[in-house]
Design a protein around this motif. Structure first.
Motif, PDB file in Angstrom:
ATOM      1  N   TRP A  80       0.832  -1.213   0.000  1.00  0.00           N
ATOM      2  CA  TRP A  80       0.000   0.000   0.000  1.00  0.00           C
ATOM      3  C   TRP A  80       0.863   1.257   0.000  1.00  0.00           C
ATOM      4  N   GLN A  81       1.902   1.256   0.829  1.00  0.00           N
ATOM      5  CA  GLN A  81       2.773   2.431   0.886  1.00  0.00           C
ATOM      6  C   GLN A  81       3.475   2.670  -0.440  1.00  0.00           C
ATOM      7  N   GLU A  82       3.938   1.608  -1.082  1.00  0.00           N
ATOM      8  CA  GLU A  82       4.718   1.746  -2.318  1.00  0.00           C
ATOM      9  C   GLU A  82       3.850   2.110  -3.507  1.00  0.00           C
ATOM     10  N   HIS A  83       2.651   1.496  -3.595  1.00  0.00           N
ATOM     11  CA  HIS A  83       1.836   1.641  -4.802  1.00  0.00           C
ATOM     12  C   HIS A  83       0.669   2.612  -4.660  1.00  0.00           C
ATOM     13  N   HIS A  84       0.346   3.005  -3.451  1.00  0.00           N
ATOM     14  CA  HIS A  84      -0.783   3.920  -3.269  1.00  0.00           C
ATOM     15  C   HIS A  84      -0.396   5.169  -2.484  1.00  0.00           C
ATOM     16  N   LEU A  85       0.221   4.972  -1.297  1.00  0.00           N
ATOM     17  CA  LEU A  85       0.509   6.118  -0.446  1.00  0.00           C
ATOM     18  C   LEU A  85       1.618   7.006  -1.022  1.00  0.00           C
ATOM     19  N   LYS A  86       2.727   6.400  -1.428  1.00  0.00           N
ATOM     20  CA  LYS A  86       3.839   7.199  -1.944  1.00  0.00           C
ATOM     21  C   LYS A  86       3.461   7.983  -3.199  1.00  0.00           C
ATOM     22  N   PRO A  87       2.779   7.366  -4.195  1.00  0.00           N
ATOM     23  CA  PRO A  87       2.354   8.173  -5.350  1.00  0.00           C
ATOM     24  C   PRO A  87       1.424   9.314  -4.954  1.00  0.00           C
TER      25      PRO A  87
ATOM     26  N   ARG B  70       2.544  13.709  -5.115  1.00  0.00           N
ATOM     27  CA  ARG B  70       1.867  14.819  -5.783  1.00  0.00           C
ATOM     28  C   ARG B  70       1.920  16.106  -4.956  1.00  0.00           C
ATOM     29  N   HIS B  71       2.305  15.966  -3.685  1.00  0.00           N
ATOM     30  CA  HIS B  71       2.400  17.117  -2.794  1.00  0.00           C
ATOM     31  C   HIS B  71       3.836  17.308  -2.295  1.00  0.00           C
ATOM     32  N   ALA B  72       4.793  16.771  -3.053  1.00  0.00           N
ATOM     33  CA  ALA B  72       6.157  16.703  -2.544  1.00  0.00           C
ATOM     34  C   ALA B  72       6.987  17.953  -2.805  1.00  0.00           C
ATOM     35  N   GLY B  73       6.514  18.897  -3.548  1.00  0.00           N
ATOM     36  CA  GLY B  73       7.329  20.066  -3.843  1.00  0.00           C
ATOM     37  C   GLY B  73       7.435  21.024  -2.669  1.00  0.00           C
TER      38      GLY B  73
ATOM     39  N   THR C 149       5.264  14.516   3.748  1.00  0.00           N
ATOM     40  CA  THR C 149       5.734  15.362   2.649  1.00  0.00           C
ATOM     41  C   THR C 149       6.493  16.548   3.238  1.00  0.00           C
ATOM     42  N   PRO C 150       7.254  17.277   2.418  1.00  0.00           N
ATOM     43  CA  PRO C 150       8.001  18.435   2.944  1.00  0.00           C
ATOM     44  C   PRO C 150       7.109  19.582   3.396  1.00  0.00           C
ATOM     45  N   MET C 151       5.885  19.637   2.900  1.00  0.00           N
ATOM     46  CA  MET C 151       5.057  20.817   3.122  1.00  0.00           C
ATOM     47  C   MET C 151       3.900  20.597   4.086  1.00  0.00           C
ATOM     48  N   HIS C 152       3.686  19.367   4.548  1.00  0.00           N
ATOM     49  CA  HIS C 152       2.457  19.062   5.270  1.00  0.00           C
ATOM     50  C   HIS C 152       2.704  18.349   6.597  1.00  0.00           C
ATOM     51  N   TYR C 153       1.762  18.564   7.508  1.00  0.00           N
ATOM     52  CA  TYR C 153       1.572  17.615   8.591  1.00  0.00           C
ATOM     53  C   TYR C 153       0.802  16.427   7.999  1.00  0.00           C
ATOM     54  N   THR C 154       1.338  15.224   8.164  1.00  0.00           N
ATOM     55  CA  THR C 154       0.594  14.035   7.749  1.00  0.00           C
ATOM     56  C   THR C 154      -0.040  13.458   9.005  1.00  0.00           C
ATOM     57  N   ILE C 155      -1.341  13.630   9.111  1.00  0.00           N
ATOM     58  CA  ILE C 155      -2.061  13.276  10.337  1.00  0.00           C
ATOM     59  C   ILE C 155      -2.814  11.976  10.095  1.00  0.00           C
ATOM     60  N   TYR C 156      -2.421  10.933  10.814  1.00  0.00           N
ATOM     61  CA  TYR C 156      -3.047   9.624  10.663  1.00  0.00           C
ATOM     62  C   TYR C 156      -4.182   9.498  11.668  1.00  0.00           C
ATOM     63  N   MET C 157      -5.410   9.477  11.132  1.00  0.00           N
ATOM     64  CA  MET C 157      -6.594   9.322  11.960  1.00  0.00           C
ATOM     65  C   MET C 157      -6.935   7.838  12.083  1.00  0.00           C
TER      66      MET C 157
ATOM     67  N   SER D 158      -0.283  26.987   6.205  1.00  0.00           N
ATOM     68  CA  SER D 158      -1.598  27.626   6.258  1.00  0.00           C
ATOM     69  C   SER D 158      -2.573  26.933   7.200  1.00  0.00           C
ATOM     70  N   GLY D 159      -2.333  25.638   7.511  1.00  0.00           N
ATOM     71  CA  GLY D 159      -3.260  24.885   8.348  1.00  0.00           C
ATOM     72  C   GLY D 159      -4.468  24.367   7.605  1.00  0.00           C
ATOM     73  N   ALA D 160      -4.476  24.448   6.261  1.00  0.00           N
ATOM     74  CA  ALA D 160      -5.617  24.009   5.467  1.00  0.00           C
ATOM     75  C   ALA D 160      -5.457  22.532   5.090  1.00  0.00           C
ATOM     76  N   VAL D 161      -6.571  21.810   5.111  1.00  0.00           N
ATOM     77  CA  VAL D 161      -6.564  20.411   4.695  1.00  0.00           C
ATOM     78  C   VAL D 161      -6.449  20.348   3.173  1.00  0.00           C
ATOM     79  N   GLU D 162      -5.526  19.503   2.684  1.00  0.00           N
ATOM     80  CA  GLU D 162      -5.294  19.420   1.249  1.00  0.00           C
ATOM     81  C   GLU D 162      -5.440  18.010   0.696  1.00  0.00           C
ATOM     82  N   GLY D 163      -6.107  17.141   1.439  1.00  0.00           N
ATOM     83  CA  GLY D 163      -6.381  15.809   0.903  1.00  0.00           C
ATOM     84  C   GLY D 163      -6.329  14.729   1.958  1.00  0.00           C
ATOM     85  N   SER D 164      -6.985  13.607   1.661  1.00  0.00           N
ATOM     86  CA  SER D 164      -6.921  12.416   2.497  1.00  0.00           C
ATOM     87  C   SER D 164      -7.115  11.210   1.597  1.00  0.00           C
ATOM     88  N   VAL D 165      -6.689  10.049   2.056  1.00  0.00           N
ATOM     89  CA  VAL D 165      -6.807   8.838   1.247  1.00  0.00           C
ATOM     90  C   VAL D 165      -7.252   7.692   2.153  1.00  0.00           C
ATOM     91  N   ALA D 166      -8.324   7.022   1.748  1.00  0.00           N
ATOM     92  CA  ALA D 166      -8.842   5.896   2.534  1.00  0.00           C
ATOM     93  C   ALA D 166      -8.025   4.642   2.245  1.00  0.00           C
TER      94      ALA D 166
END
Length: 378
Positions: A223-230, A234-237, A277-285, A305-313
């Motif tokens: 999952w990490q290699e084929h779903h989470l990392k891709p 997309r938010h890695a810059g 990612t370099p730009m985000h808090y990655t918050i695992y719920m 900014s504190g704005a939510v920019e995505g989540s993945v189930a």
């Protein structure tokens, strides 16, 4: 059922049982204390000491907790903030000398109400550490886990074949009968059959969920290699924000909880670490109920900014894995279920032990019977 079919099922039952029995006994013996792992940790002083706070006491902010950790280890980078599934009265804060670190961490336990540093447990020694490693992977890592998974499959084969063999046996004797006044081996055979059929459903569930759990690391890696990392790429810059540029942790967590209602914080990865990612808090719920407590979902919150920019189930196979874990140890309905799991575990030990005894005390075949068997096979 024909005699040929019975002999075939008997062969399956005998050899699947013999190959897996020793390892299943080990898993039952090590699994028994794991049912009560939190209670044993508290008794053996390997857990964070229990704390009692007045009703309605105000929790310290996550930013105050982080400030305490960084004051204790100035110059280290904050990596993760996490907490125990069943105890939200303290936080773990992990710090490291560099953001790319994967092994050398300083881990502090910090009171969630007073933001004071607590004595940290030793995660890599003690009775429960040994029991956990023996139960999970035999101190052999992934190969050990997969080996125990194979033993679990043999256990399931032994259970199915045992039911097939018990069906004609049931037509001759009352359910659960133990014949007395005969040989000791016959009494053990009846006891083995009676306990086996009584614990069948529980043992099948625990065995099946145990097999699923042995696939945890390969499934998570996939999952990490084929779903989470891709998805994260997309938010890695961008450049990781400095401490002064980061938005408050509490505001980021509140934003993530608003995005995923019904879930609560499990752990948080800071910008720049390998799990984010370099730009985000990655918050695992995670799920807020005992049964869904291992259902995780990452939420990206912009660290500036504190704005939510995505989540993945998580995909279906991870959901299956996460749901099987509490069912395996029976730790989702409090002490009554734990006690039931412990009783059934002891009965399972009796089933496995009696099966081993029956094999070791198997009567030798007399010469005349051996000759008849050879003649029938010719």
């Amino acid at each position: 059922m024909t005699n040929t079919s019975l002999r075939r099922w008997s062969w399956i039952h005998k050899w699947s049982s013999l190959v897996c029995t020793t390892f299943m006994l080990l898993l039952c013996l090590t699994g028994l204390p794991l049912i009560f792992h939190h209670e044993i940790q508290e008794l053996t002083s390997t857990a964070v000491p229990a704390r009692h706070h007045p009703t309605g006491a105000q929790r310290a902010s996550l930013d105050a907790v982080l400030a305490t950790a960084q004051a204790r280890h100035p110059g280290l980078f904050p990596m993760y903030v996490s907490r125990e599934e069943d105890d939200d009265s303290f936080w773990y804060v992990s710090l490291a000398p560099r953001l790319e670190e994967t092994e050398k961490f300083e881990v502090l336990a910090i009171d969630a109400y007073t933001a004071q540093v607590l004595p940290s447990p030793d995660f890599y020694s003690g009775f429960m550490y040994w029991m956990t490693r023996l139960h999970v992977d035999l101190f052999a890592g992934l190969p050990g886990m997969l080996f125990l998974g194979a033993m679990g499959l043999l256990l399931l084969a032994a259970l199915v074949s045992g039911v097939v063999l018990y069906a004609p046996f049931m037509g001759k004797l009352p359910f659960g009968a133990v014949r007395r006044g005969r040989s000791a081996r016959l009494r053990w055979l009846d006891l083995h059959n009676a306990l086996g059929i009584c614990t069948l459903a529980w043992l099948f569930v625990v065995g099946a969920t145990g097999v699923v759990n042995t696939l945890a690391q390969p499934a998570l890696n996939y999952w990490q290699e084929h779903h989470l990392k891709p998805w994260l790429s997309r938010h890695a810059g961008g450049r990781p924000p400095t401490a002064a540029e980061r938005s408050p942790l509490d505001a980021a967590v509140r934003a993530a909880m608003a995005t995923e209602p019904g879930m609560t914080l499990s752990y948080l990865a800071f910008p720049g670490v390998l799990a984010g990612t370099p730009m985000h808090y990655t918050i695992y719920m995670r799920g807020s109920s005992a049964l869904t407590a291992k259902l995780y979902q990452p939420v990206l919150v912009n660290a500036r900014s504190g704005a939510v920019e995505g989540s993945v189930a998580p995909p279906w196979y991870l959901k299956t894995l996460y749901l099987s874990q509490p069912l395996h140890f029976g730790d989702y309905a409090g002490m009554p279920l734990k006690l039931l799991w412990a009783v059934l575990d002891v009965l399972c030990i009796a089933v496995l032990g009696s099966g081993l005894y029956l094999w070791l005390r198997k009567p030798a075949m007399r010469p005349a019977a051996m000759a008849a068997a050879r003649k029938a096979a010719a």
